[in-house]
Design a protein around this motif. Structure first.
Motif, mmCIF file in Angstrom:
data_model
loop_
_atom_site.group_PDB
_atom_site.id
_atom_site.type_symbol
_atom_site.label_atom_id
_atom_site.label_comp_id
_atom_site.label_asym_id
_atom_site.label_seq_id
_atom_site.Cartn_x
_atom_site.Cartn_y
_atom_site.Cartn_z
ATOM 1 N N ALA A 1 35.148 -36.575 -43.255
ATOM 2 C CA ALA A 1 34.140 -36.872 -42.354
ATOM 3 C C ALA A 1 34.299 -36.118 -40.939
ATOM 4 C CB ALA A 1 33.815 -38.296 -42.102
ATOM 5 N N PHE A 2 35.732 -36.358 -40.394
ATOM 6 C CA PHE A 2 36.056 -35.815 -38.994
ATOM 7 C C PHE A 2 36.127 -34.422 -39.219
ATOM 8 C CE2 PHE A 2 39.700 -33.985 -37.236
ATOM 9 C CZ PHE A 2 39.415 -34.372 -35.699
ATOM 10 N N TRP A 3 36.574 -33.992 -40.317
ATOM 11 C CA TRP A 3 36.868 -32.501 -40.110
ATOM 12 C C TRP A 3 35.496 -31.661 -40.530
ATOM 13 C CZ3 TRP A 3 36.531 -28.853 -44.709
ATOM 14 C CH2 TRP A 3 37.348 -27.643 -44.474
ATOM 15 N N LEU A 4 34.453 -32.289 -41.325
ATOM 16 C CA LEU A 4 33.304 -31.586 -41.640
ATOM 17 C C LEU A 4 32.446 -31.830 -40.084
ATOM 18 C CD1 LEU A 4 32.171 -32.354 -44.991
ATOM 19 C CD2 LEU A 4 32.649 -30.268 -43.944
ATOM 20 N N PHE A 5 32.434 -32.992 -39.631
ATOM 21 C CA PHE A 5 31.862 -33.120 -38.065
ATOM 22 C C PHE A 5 32.269 -32.119 -36.862
ATOM 23 C CE2 PHE A 5 30.497 -35.403 -34.292
ATOM 24 C CZ PHE A 5 29.315 -35.788 -34.584
ATOM 25 N N THR A 6 33.568 -32.254 -36.712
ATOM 26 C CA THR A 6 34.161 -31.452 -35.658
ATOM 27 C C THR A 6 33.853 -29.797 -36.104
ATOM 28 O OG1 THR A 6 36.285 -31.655 -36.563
ATOM 29 C CG2 THR A 6 35.597 -33.135 -34.837
ATOM 30 N N ALA A 7 33.935 -29.582 -37.223
ATOM 31 C CA ALA A 7 34.054 -28.079 -37.577
ATOM 32 C C ALA A 7 32.410 -27.437 -37.562
ATOM 33 C CB ALA A 7 34.601 -27.699 -38.982
ATOM 34 N N SER A 8 31.476 -28.222 -38.419
ATOM 35 C CA SER A 8 30.288 -27.816 -38.488
ATOM 36 C C SER A 8 29.199 -28.778 -38.338
ATOM 37 C CB SER A 8 30.099 -27.433 -40.090
ATOM 38 O OG SER A 8 31.346 -27.358 -40.678
ATOM 39 N N ALA A 9 29.545 -29.827 -37.565
ATOM 40 C CA ALA A 9 28.529 -30.819 -37.045
ATOM 41 C C ALA A 9 27.884 -31.496 -38.360
ATOM 42 C CB ALA A 9 27.830 -30.302 -36.118
ATOM 43 N N SER B 1 49.701 -32.463 -42.485
ATOM 44 C CA SER B 1 49.790 -31.172 -42.550
ATOM 45 C C SER B 1 48.490 -30.679 -42.303
ATOM 46 C CB SER B 1 50.355 -30.567 -43.652
ATOM 47 O OG SER B 1 49.430 -30.694 -44.737
ATOM 48 N N ILE B 2 47.260 -31.329 -42.716
ATOM 49 C CA ILE B 2 45.916 -30.594 -42.457
ATOM 50 C C ILE B 2 45.581 -31.071 -40.862
ATOM 51 C CG2 ILE B 2 43.572 -31.242 -42.734
ATOM 52 C CD1 ILE B 2 44.359 -31.597 -45.825
ATOM 53 N N HIS B 3 45.810 -32.540 -40.535
ATOM 54 C CA HIS B 3 45.577 -32.818 -39.222
ATOM 55 C C HIS B 3 46.313 -33.930 -38.465
ATOM 56 C CE1 HIS B 3 42.895 -32.764 -35.678
ATOM 57 N NE2 HIS B 3 42.960 -34.239 -35.592
ATOM 58 N N GLY B 4 47.438 -33.721 -37.951
ATOM 59 C CA GLY B 4 48.564 -34.742 -37.429
ATOM 60 C C GLY B 4 48.305 -35.600 -36.432
ATOM 61 N N TYR C 1 45.029 -37.912 -34.083
ATOM 62 C CA TYR C 1 43.819 -38.980 -34.353
ATOM 63 C C TYR C 1 42.523 -38.219 -34.875
ATOM 64 C CZ TYR C 1 46.712 -42.692 -32.413
ATOM 65 O OH TYR C 1 47.621 -43.751 -32.413
ATOM 66 N N PHE C 2 41.901 -38.722 -35.818
ATOM 67 C CA PHE C 2 40.752 -38.346 -36.121
ATOM 68 C C PHE C 2 39.701 -38.696 -35.334
ATOM 69 C CE2 PHE C 2 42.300 -38.870 -40.758
ATOM 70 C CZ PHE C 2 43.265 -38.150 -40.662
ATOM 71 N N THR C 3 39.536 -38.258 -33.977
ATOM 72 C CA THR C 3 38.581 -38.642 -33.226
ATOM 73 C C THR C 3 37.179 -37.966 -33.043
ATOM 74 O OG1 THR C 3 40.817 -38.704 -31.592
ATOM 75 C CG2 THR C 3 38.290 -39.329 -30.422
ATOM 76 N N TYR C 4 36.164 -38.317 -33.117
ATOM 77 C CA TYR C 4 34.924 -37.923 -32.984
ATOM 78 C C TYR C 4 33.879 -38.934 -32.672
ATOM 79 C CZ TYR C 4 33.729 -39.365 -37.803
ATOM 80 O OH TYR C 4 33.209 -39.902 -38.902
ATOM 81 N N SER C 5 32.835 -38.438 -32.168
ATOM 82 C CA SER C 5 31.753 -39.499 -31.634
ATOM 83 C C SER C 5 30.484 -39.156 -32.479
ATOM 84 C CB SER C 5 31.595 -39.284 -30.207
ATOM 85 O OG SER C 5 30.515 -40.178 -29.767
ATOM 86 N N TYR C 6 30.145 -40.138 -33.216
ATOM 87 C CA TYR C 6 28.691 -40.036 -34.006
ATOM 88 C C TYR C 6 28.017 -41.495 -33.668
ATOM 89 C CZ TYR C 6 25.866 -40.127 -38.226
ATOM 90 O OH TYR C 6 24.797 -39.970 -38.913
ATOM 91 N N LEU C 7 26.954 -41.300 -33.497
ATOM 92 C CA LEU C 7 26.014 -42.556 -33.138
ATOM 93 C C LEU C 7 26.383 -43.653 -32.308
ATOM 94 C CD1 LEU C 7 24.096 -42.795 -36.560
ATOM 95 C CD2 LEU C 7 23.209 -41.773 -34.528
ATOM 96 N N ALA C 8 27.117 -43.097 -31.104
ATOM 97 C CA ALA C 8 28.015 -44.316 -30.472
ATOM 98 C C ALA C 8 27.085 -44.777 -29.365
ATOM 99 C CB ALA C 8 29.299 -43.648 -29.979
ATOM 100 N N THR D 1 34.721 -42.674 -45.040
ATOM 101 C CA THR D 1 33.906 -41.816 -44.193
ATOM 102 C C THR D 1 33.032 -42.790 -43.276
ATOM 103 O OG1 THR D 1 32.009 -41.781 -45.801
ATOM 104 C CG2 THR D 1 33.609 -40.147 -45.859
ATOM 105 N N LEU D 2 32.495 -43.827 -43.947
ATOM 106 C CA LEU D 2 31.614 -44.853 -42.820
ATOM 107 C C LEU D 2 32.518 -45.557 -41.848
ATOM 108 C CD1 LEU D 2 29.608 -46.768 -45.717
ATOM 109 C CD2 LEU D 2 29.108 -44.910 -44.191
#
Lengths: 242, 287
Positions: free
Chosen positions: B46-54, B114-117, B119-126, B204-205
């Motif tokens: 979820a983090f990866w797809l959100f930050t990379a391609s919203a 190794s993919i992302h060391g 925090y998976f920080t992103y903001s969605y519907l905050a 993901t939720l």
């Protein structure tokens, strides 16, 4: 026709069955008599495909080899098994138990007819259909177990000590029901401690001792055999009745 | 009131995650200690797809469902089924599967680090949302609604369909299931895969309102374990109630006492359940 030849089962070094051969024809009740630990349960479990030991020999139903197949394949081939303790799904309802009985392809094909037949044989199951199975009495659970096995549309029905824990009245009812099952053309292979009542309804019987078959005869002949009377029918007391 | 609503929202998402482990442990009889890593993988996606391609995490949940199903099916088929076949009894299988999945959890943590060391920080519907007079974050409410919908569908499927009944039959007795013609290996593989997919969706939720990182999975494995043991193994209703209790207690302790004590409070509940009701809240008898 169920044909078993030279069936051997061993648990490690211990041989539970040694070269057992027997057969069961359609529309025939065959009873297997033997003391505790003689290998009766092992025999049925080996045929049904749920025996943990090393199994060798031949098990054939209608010429099809079934040895060492998985239990679901054996049901599909036409052998249903009611294990000791009945093996029903205690946490599921009576109805769910019966429906699951017809899970195999062969069961699904004849589901409606079999359901009608089972509910005619056990009318009580209709009124109890939403009851959780483990809350029922022993006799009622036995009905669920036999009904569920018949929903698989079997050619051969095997039962491991079905009368265990039932009252004399329920025993009589049980053996009467097995006679009804024979009338449908299903062959019945029965393991029993209750020699008198089971021989009374059976066509043939086998005697098993220490893992080997020691005798085979018509049920009536076994009932009148003094050696059988002494071992399985409580000796003189029973022979006087006959 | 705030505590009650936040707690219930959190508990709803926990319930979904516990349903996943319940399918894996209750039906497939695999005590999967890598369950939390599966959840974090869902969060990472979820983090990866959100930050990379919203991509919306809700859409990610839909994408991740079939992928995690297949991944978990392969894990069961090639890593765990040999253990199932080999084990003579349930105790042996439990020891083997705990060791195997514990090892797998480290492998998965390594891959994710190794993919992302970080925090998976992103903001969605905050955004704030008013529910019965108290204010909660919109993402928590959305996650709760999605969890309830998925959990409800799963519950309905298990209880009202023939295929679902067969899955429950395997959880009651594998031997009896074989005797009615159910292919137990196939249903177990399916339940394990479905459980993994449900857990990944839960991840993901959860990632929309809790900041995850690659090594946090074990925490969620423990929470799911607490919920399952509190609710009773294989008892979905029990798990839902237990999840809501855990969500409420964690929220209450974090708000009233100290946020650092949430995990401690979870263990206190766990200990209490083990000491006083080891068979679970609703005392489902052991089979």
């Amino acid at each position: 026709m169920l044909n078993i030849s030279d069936l051997t089962v061993s648990y490690g070094l211990h041989q539970a069955l040694i070269g057992v051969s027997l057969n069961v024809s359609p529309g025939e009740i065959v009873v297997m008599l033997g003391a505790n630990g003689a290998g009766k349960s092992t025999l049925l479990r080996a045929i049904a495909g749920i025996c943990e030991g090393q199994v060798d020999g031949r098990v054939e139903l209608g010429g099809k080899a079934l040895l060492s197949r998985k239990s679901d394949e054996i049901v599909e081939a036409g052998i249903a098994f009611v294990p000791e303790g009945r093996g029903i799904f205690g946490d599921l309802t009576v109805w769910e138990n019966l429906m699951l009985g017809a899970y195999s392809q062969r069961g699904r094909r004849a589901k409606e007819d079999n359901l009608k037949w089972v509910l005619e044989l056990f009318p009580k199951l209709t009124e109890r259909k939403n009851q959780i199975a483990h809350t029922m009495s022993g006799g009622e659970q036995q009905m669920v177990a036999i009904g569920r096995a018949m929903m698989a549309n079997p050619e051969i029905l095997m039962l491991d000590e079905p009368s265990l824990g039932l009252s004399p009245l329920l025993c009589t009812e049980l053996f009467g029901n097995l006679s009804h099952i024979r009338e449908t053309g299903t062959g019945v292979l029965l393991v029993e401690q209750n020699a008198k009542q089971s021989l009374a309804i059976a066509d043939r019987g086998y005697l098993i001792e220490n893992g080997s078959i020691t005798g085979e005869n018509a049920a009536q002949a076994l009932l009148n055999d003094p050696a059988v009377q002494a071992t399985y029918l409580g000796g003189a007391a029973v022979s006087q009745e006959h | 009131m705030d505590i009650l609503i936040s707690g219930l929202l959190l508990g709803g998402t926990y319930a979904l995650m516990a349903m996943g482990l319940n399918l894996q442990y209750g039906v497939a009889r695999i005590m999967n200690l890598a369950n939390g890593e599966m959840l974090v993988l869902g969060g990472l996606s979820a983090f990866w797809l959100f930050t990379a391609s919203a991509v919306s995490p809700l859409l990610t949940a839909i994408i991740i469902a079939p992928l995690s199903f297949i991944g978990n099916w392969l894990i069961y088929r090639y890593l765990l089924l040999p253990l199932v076949r080999r084990s003579k009894n349930q105790g042996q299988l439990e020891v083997d599967s705990i060791l195997a999945t514990f090892g797998m959890s480290f492998a998965l943590v390594g891959v994710m680090v190794s993919i992302h060391g970080e925090y998976f920080t992103y903001s969605y519907l905050a955004d704030p949302l008013s529910v019965f007079g108290s204010t909660v974050a919109l993402n928590r409410a959305v996650a709760f609604v999605a969890a309830v919908a998925i959990g409800g569908a799963l519950y309905f499927w298990l209880n009202r369909t023939y295929a679902g009944t067969a899955v429950r039959a395997v959880s009651v007795s594998a031997e009896a299931s074989g005797l009615v013609g159910i292919n137990v290996d196939r249903i177990s593989a399916f339940a394990f895969a479905l459980g993994g997919a449900v857990t990944a969706i839960g991840g993901t939720l959860i990632s929309t309102f809790i900041t995850l990182d690659a090594s946090i999975g074990v925490l969620f494995t423990m929470k799911a374990l607490i919920i399952i043991i509190m609710g009773g193994v294989g008892d979905i209703r029990g798990a839902i109630i237990a999840a809501l209790i855990l969500g409420l207690v964690e929220t209450a302790v974090a708000t009233i006492v100290d946020p650092g004590l949430t995990l401690a409070s979870a263990y206190v509940i766990f200990l209490a359940v083990l000491l006083f009701r080891p068979q679970g809240l609703f005392g489902r008898r052991t089979t």
